[in-house]
Design a protein around this motif. Structure first.
Motif, PDB file in Angstrom:
ATOM      1  N   VAL A 166       0.647  -1.274  -0.038  1.00 40.87           N
ATOM      2  CA  VAL A 166       0.181   0.064   0.052  1.00 40.87           C
ATOM      3  C   VAL A 166       0.794   1.225  -0.040  1.00 40.87           C
ATOM      4  O   VAL A 166       0.698   1.912  -1.028  1.00 40.87           O
ATOM      5  CB  VAL A 166      -0.860  -0.085   1.199  1.00 40.87           C
ATOM      6  CG1 VAL A 166      -1.772   1.204   1.194  1.00 40.87           C
ATOM      7  CG2 VAL A 166      -2.019  -1.271   1.111  1.00 40.87           C
ATOM      8  N   TYR A 188      -7.290  -1.771   2.671  1.00 39.03           N
ATOM      9  CA  TYR A 188      -6.258  -0.663   2.700  1.00 39.03           C
ATOM     10  C   TYR A 188      -6.085  -0.117   1.509  1.00 39.03           C
ATOM     11  O   TYR A 188      -5.775  -0.688   0.379  1.00 39.03           O
ATOM     12  CB  TYR A 188      -4.879  -1.264   3.118  1.00 39.03           C
ATOM     13  CG  TYR A 188      -5.094  -2.107   4.487  1.00 39.03           C
ATOM     14  CD1 TYR A 188      -4.406  -1.366   5.689  1.00 39.03           C
ATOM     15  CD2 TYR A 188      -5.344  -3.372   4.248  1.00 39.03           C
ATOM     16  CE1 TYR A 188      -4.639  -2.073   6.935  1.00 39.03           C
ATOM     17  CE2 TYR A 188      -5.228  -4.356   5.715  1.00 39.03           C
ATOM     18  CZ  TYR A 188      -4.854  -3.625   6.762  1.00 39.03           C
ATOM     19  OH  TYR A 188      -4.950  -4.405   8.090  1.00 39.03           O
ATOM     20  N   PRO A 190      -4.157   3.719  -0.216  1.00 44.15           N
ATOM     21  CA  PRO A 190      -2.988   4.896   0.290  1.00 44.15           C
ATOM     22  C   PRO A 190      -3.781   6.363   0.255  1.00 44.15           C
ATOM     23  O   PRO A 190      -4.843   6.485  -0.724  1.00 44.15           O
ATOM     24  CB  PRO A 190      -2.203   4.920  -1.039  1.00 44.15           C
ATOM     25  CG  PRO A 190      -2.771   4.336  -2.212  1.00 44.15           C
ATOM     26  CD  PRO A 190      -3.617   3.266  -1.493  1.00 44.15           C
ATOM     27  N   VAL A 201      -2.583   5.922   4.911  1.00 40.13           N
ATOM     28  CA  VAL A 201      -3.287   4.741   4.454  1.00 40.13           C
ATOM     29  C   VAL A 201      -4.801   5.170   5.104  1.00 40.13           C
ATOM     30  O   VAL A 201      -4.799   5.605   6.477  1.00 40.13           O
ATOM     31  CB  VAL A 201      -2.789   3.484   4.952  1.00 40.13           C
ATOM     32  CG1 VAL A 201      -3.824   2.263   4.627  1.00 40.13           C
ATOM     33  CG2 VAL A 201      -1.506   3.395   4.510  1.00 40.13           C
ATOM     34  N   HIS A 203      -7.728   2.501   6.331  1.00 35.29           N
ATOM     35  CA  HIS A 203      -7.984   1.138   6.639  1.00 35.29           C
ATOM     36  C   HIS A 203      -9.436   0.939   6.831  1.00 35.29           C
ATOM     37  O   HIS A 203      -9.859   1.874   7.902  1.00 35.29           O
ATOM     38  CB  HIS A 203      -7.157   0.905   7.731  1.00 35.29           C
ATOM     39  CG  HIS A 203      -7.290  -0.693   8.173  1.00 35.29           C
ATOM     40  ND1 HIS A 203      -6.852  -1.390   9.391  1.00 35.29           N
ATOM     41  CD2 HIS A 203      -8.187  -1.734   7.695  1.00 35.29           C
ATOM     42  CE1 HIS A 203      -6.965  -2.587   9.416  1.00 35.29           C
ATOM     43  NE2 HIS A 203      -8.109  -2.676   8.578  1.00 35.29           N
TER      44      HIS A 203
END
Length: 216
Positions: A166, A188, A190, A201, A203
């Protein structure tokens, strides 16, 4: 929040701690041309002091660190959601710039709002729950994803494989995670700053159990 000139200098307030202007940003140049904009930006320790944002305190990687006498050390960097827009007269001429930001580190309101936006009514089967976290670099800075103690995973690091895919490769990665004693399906992806540089990130996760129940 500040009212500034075209160079980011504060117009209607006295600077504190020897500061008189906002952290430079391309958003100011856009606002001077009459275009409002918003973006994520990483603020350094000096940037945070400029805005008098001394709490919560974070280390270089975004984690809480103890200081003297039980106090926390000052933040080395933080993620800020920044919005800048022009202030115009009746003819549309730009007179000034309105520059504001929201600190995202330890910001439960933001991650809860993102969670509710992603996992709204009817998006998950009965019994499932969604969760969201923000990371600066590979460190969790704000989260409602549970850990083994049942609270947010703030301060933890990404696993090496997720970091590589990622953060380094810019991929969106979906996997199965063991979080807070239960299995989740995690995604996930970026996130990028105002310059288009990857800075962290997003998530997202939801409980796997209801899907397994439906499958069996």
């Amino acid at each position: 929040m500040h009212v500034t000139g075209e160079l980011g200098n504060w117009l209607y307030e006295n600077g504190h701690q020897n500061f008189r202007s906002s952290k430079p940003t391309p958003l100011t140049g856009r606002a001077v041309r009459g275009l409002a904009g918003a973006a994520l930006e990483v603020f350094s320790a000096d940037d945070l002091r400029r805005e008098n944002l001394t709490s919560p305190a974070l280390s270089d990687d975004g984690r809480d660190v103890p200081g003297k006498s039980g106090q926390s050390a000052f933040a080395a960097r933080a993620l800020v959601l920044r919005a800048v827009c022009p202030v115009t007269d009746k003819q549309g001429n730009v007179l000034a710039v309105l520059d504001g930001g929201v600190l995202l580190n330890h910001n439960a309101d933001v991650v809860n709002a993102v969670r509710d936006r992603i996992y709204g009514a009817g998006t998950l089967p009965e019994g499932s729950v969604g969760a969201v976290a923000l990371l600066l670099g590979d460190s969790y800075i704000s989260s409602n994803i549970p850990n083994r103690r049942g609270d947010g995973v703030v301060g933890l690091r990404l696993p090496p494989e997720v970091r590589r895919r990622v953060l380094e490769n810019g991929e969106t990665w979906v996997t199965r995670d063991w979080l807070g004693g239960r299995w989740y399906i995690s995604g996930y992806t970026p996130i990028f700053d105002v310059q288009g540089q990857g800075v962290g990130v997003l998530h997202t996760a939801f409980l796997e159990a209801p899907y397994r129940h439906a499958h069996y």
